[in-house]
Motif scaffolding. Structure first.
Motif, PDB file in Angstrom:
ATOM      1  N   THR A 114      -9.354 -30.098  11.218  1.00 35.11           N
ATOM      2  CA  THR A 114      -9.036 -28.905  11.772  1.00 35.11           C
ATOM      3  C   THR A 114      -7.821 -28.060  10.949  1.00 35.11           C
ATOM      4  O   THR A 114      -7.638 -26.960  10.467  1.00 35.11           O
ATOM      5  CB  THR A 114      -9.194 -28.576  13.159  1.00 35.11           C
ATOM      6  N   ARG A 127     -18.179 -30.827  11.865  1.00 33.40           N
ATOM      7  CA  ARG A 127     -18.351 -30.154  13.394  1.00 33.40           C
ATOM      8  C   ARG A 127     -17.795 -31.303  14.435  1.00 33.40           C
ATOM      9  O   ARG A 127     -18.107 -32.252  14.079  1.00 33.40           O
ATOM     10  CB  ARG A 127     -19.827 -29.926  13.685  1.00 33.40           C
ATOM     11  N   ALA A 134     -24.111 -31.007  21.633  1.00 32.17           N
ATOM     12  CA  ALA A 134     -23.331 -30.513  20.575  1.00 32.17           C
ATOM     13  C   ALA A 134     -23.736 -31.278  19.167  1.00 32.17           C
ATOM     14  O   ALA A 134     -23.643 -30.882  18.049  1.00 32.17           O
ATOM     15  CB  ALA A 134     -21.701 -31.030  20.695  1.00 32.17           C
ATOM     16  N   ASP A 137     -26.779 -29.229  17.680  1.00 33.27           N
ATOM     17  CA  ASP A 137     -26.302 -28.036  17.117  1.00 33.27           C
ATOM     18  C   ASP A 137     -25.601 -28.544  15.726  1.00 33.27           C
ATOM     19  O   ASP A 137     -25.516 -27.849  14.753  1.00 33.27           O
ATOM     20  CB  ASP A 137     -25.147 -27.494  18.096  1.00 33.27           C
ATOM     21  N   ALA A 138     -24.899 -29.617  15.796  1.00 41.29           N
ATOM     22  CA  ALA A 138     -24.181 -29.944  14.608  1.00 41.29           C
ATOM     23  C   ALA A 138     -25.018 -30.295  13.259  1.00 41.29           C
ATOM     24  O   ALA A 138     -24.865 -30.092  12.394  1.00 41.29           O
ATOM     25  CB  ALA A 138     -23.010 -31.069  14.793  1.00 41.29           C
ATOM     26  N   ALA A 141     -26.579 -27.498  11.897  1.00 42.26           N
ATOM     27  CA  ALA A 141     -25.604 -26.644  10.959  1.00 42.26           C
ATOM     28  C   ALA A 141     -25.488 -27.457   9.525  1.00 42.26           C
ATOM     29  O   ALA A 141     -25.307 -26.838   8.661  1.00 42.26           O
ATOM     30  CB  ALA A 141     -24.236 -26.272  11.881  1.00 42.26           C
ATOM     31  N   GLU A 183     -20.010 -35.306   9.856  1.00 40.46           N
ATOM     32  CA  GLU A 183     -19.525 -34.715   8.387  1.00 40.46           C
ATOM     33  C   GLU A 183     -20.872 -34.393   7.766  1.00 40.46           C
ATOM     34  O   GLU A 183     -21.590 -35.493   7.609  1.00 40.46           O
ATOM     35  CB  GLU A 183     -18.463 -35.546   7.750  1.00 40.46           C
TER      36      GLU A 183
END
Length: 380
Positions: A114, A127, A134, A137-138, A141, A183
């Motif tokens: 981050t 993510r 989560a 979703d990651a 993405a 990652e």
């Protein structure tokens, strides 16, 4: 506490952590006339064997930390997984470098990535994953294949799983049982590192780009100088300098990179300490990475990092001992190779026990010399 006055030879350096990096830092400090005290939970540790005093206590024993801090002029680290409370307590009594803020960023992959991404540095797409929802979703993405990693306490490939589909990811997430980071898997053609030192006056020195080869996620071979194009080297060095400045680092920082198939540099991770890839600096550079760490945290000017000759370093893992004691006598027939052992008693597979460094008229010759020397250790 004020860092205005330099800490000069004759003073006492405190080291948190007692492995091989602390050992080589202690040797550099003693060569320059400093006394050394080390603090860790271990006894007869690699660092403790060469320090003036070894304090064996848990990092959570803050009374022991206070007592230790009162006896030294500055404290630095040889690994990044020291609790923040330990550093904050030590700071009440003496200087501590790198700072708790730097440590907080470096010891957690999510905070690290981050920080890097928000500062505009190129990183692997990632993510945060703290729930099954989560995770789905990651994956949507980033796609697959991907790598699921623990947010904290991972090194040498530990705490990470390759995932090729949601089922793989769910199994890995359950096994890791903590906050994780997903990652994207990078199609890279090379791994490299830049080690940079920075003191409190903002002076910076680096060792250029070091080319690295890994085996089973553990660094196996490091080579200098890099054979990458000059423009790629310049970009990597610039990024490392900017990260050190952004962290307001005082000490040494290693920035590890991937070079992608289309020649983009991506920051893989950072470590606010000397690094295995910089071990060749001990024999090949005018000032090595451990002396630079000492100079930086003591508020001294930084030394020249000039590479005196091309060099190659090969790690010695505990695997070398699996067939019995390595053939040190055979190695001694190679006058062109330097042996560094870390004083560890138990040679477990995958454990870093030492390294070899060879210099040569060119990098290929240095590499061939060090690999031939390592092969001698298990040839009988």
């Amino acid at each position: 506490m004020s860092d205005a006055a330099p800490i000069l030879p004759g003073a006492t350096l405190g080291i948190l952590g007692s492995g091989q990096l602390g050992r080589m830092l202690a040797l550099a400090a003693r060569r320059l006339g400093y006394r050394v005290r080390v603090f860790s939970p271990d006894h007869d540790s690699p660092t403790g064997q060469v320090a003036d005093a070894e304090v064996s206590a848990d990092y959570s024993d803050l009374d022991a930390v206070r007592d230790f801090a009162r006896t030294v002029d500055v404290i630095t680290l040889e690994f990044e997984n020291v609790p923040a409370a330990t550093l904050e307590t030590a700071l009440e009594y003496t200087r501590v470098h790198p700072s708790p803020l730097v440590l907080s960023v470096a010891q957690n992959r999510l905070r690290e990535k981050t920080f890097l991404s928000e500062a505009g540095f190129p990183v692997t797409p990632f993510r945060a994953v703290d729930s099954a929802a989560a995770l789905g979703d990651a994956l949507a993405a980033l796609g697959t294949p991907a790598i699921l990693k623990t947010a904290g306490f991972g090194y040498d490939g530990k705490g990470q799983y390759r995932v090729d589909n949601l089922a793989d990811a769910e199994v890995a997430f359950a096994a890791l049982d903590q906050q994780t980071v997903l990652e994207a898997r990078v199609d890279f053609k090379q791994e490299l590192s830049v080690i940079v030192a920075r003191n409190g006056r903002g002076e910076v020195a680096d060792f250029g780009v070091i080319d690295n080869l890994h085996r089973q996620h553990i660094l196996d071979l490091s080579l200098a100088p890099s054979l990458l194009p000059a423009e790629t080297v310049a970009v990597a060095v610039r990024i490392a300098h900017e990260i050190a400045a952004g962290l307001e680092l005082i000490g040494v920082l290693c920035v590890e990179f991937f070079l992608t198939q289309d020649d983009r540099l991506l920051v893989n991770e950072i470590a606010p300490r000397p690094h295995n890839s910089g071990h060749l600096s001990v024999d090949a550079c005018l000032t090595d990475q451990f002396e630079q760490q000492l100079r930086a945290v003591c508020g001294l000017g930084l030394g020249s990092t000039e590479l005196l000759r091309p060099a190659a370093t090969a790690n010695l893992l505990g695997d070398v001992w699996q067939g019995g004691v390595p053939d040190w006598a055979a190695l001694s027939t190679r006058p062109d190779v330097k042996l560094h052992l870390y004083g560890k008693a138990e040679p477990r597979p995958g454990r870093k026990m030492g390294h070899l460094t060879a210099l040569g008229p060119n990098r290929d010759e240095a590499r061939d010399r060090v690999l031939a020397a390592r092969a001698l250790l298990t040839s009988s």
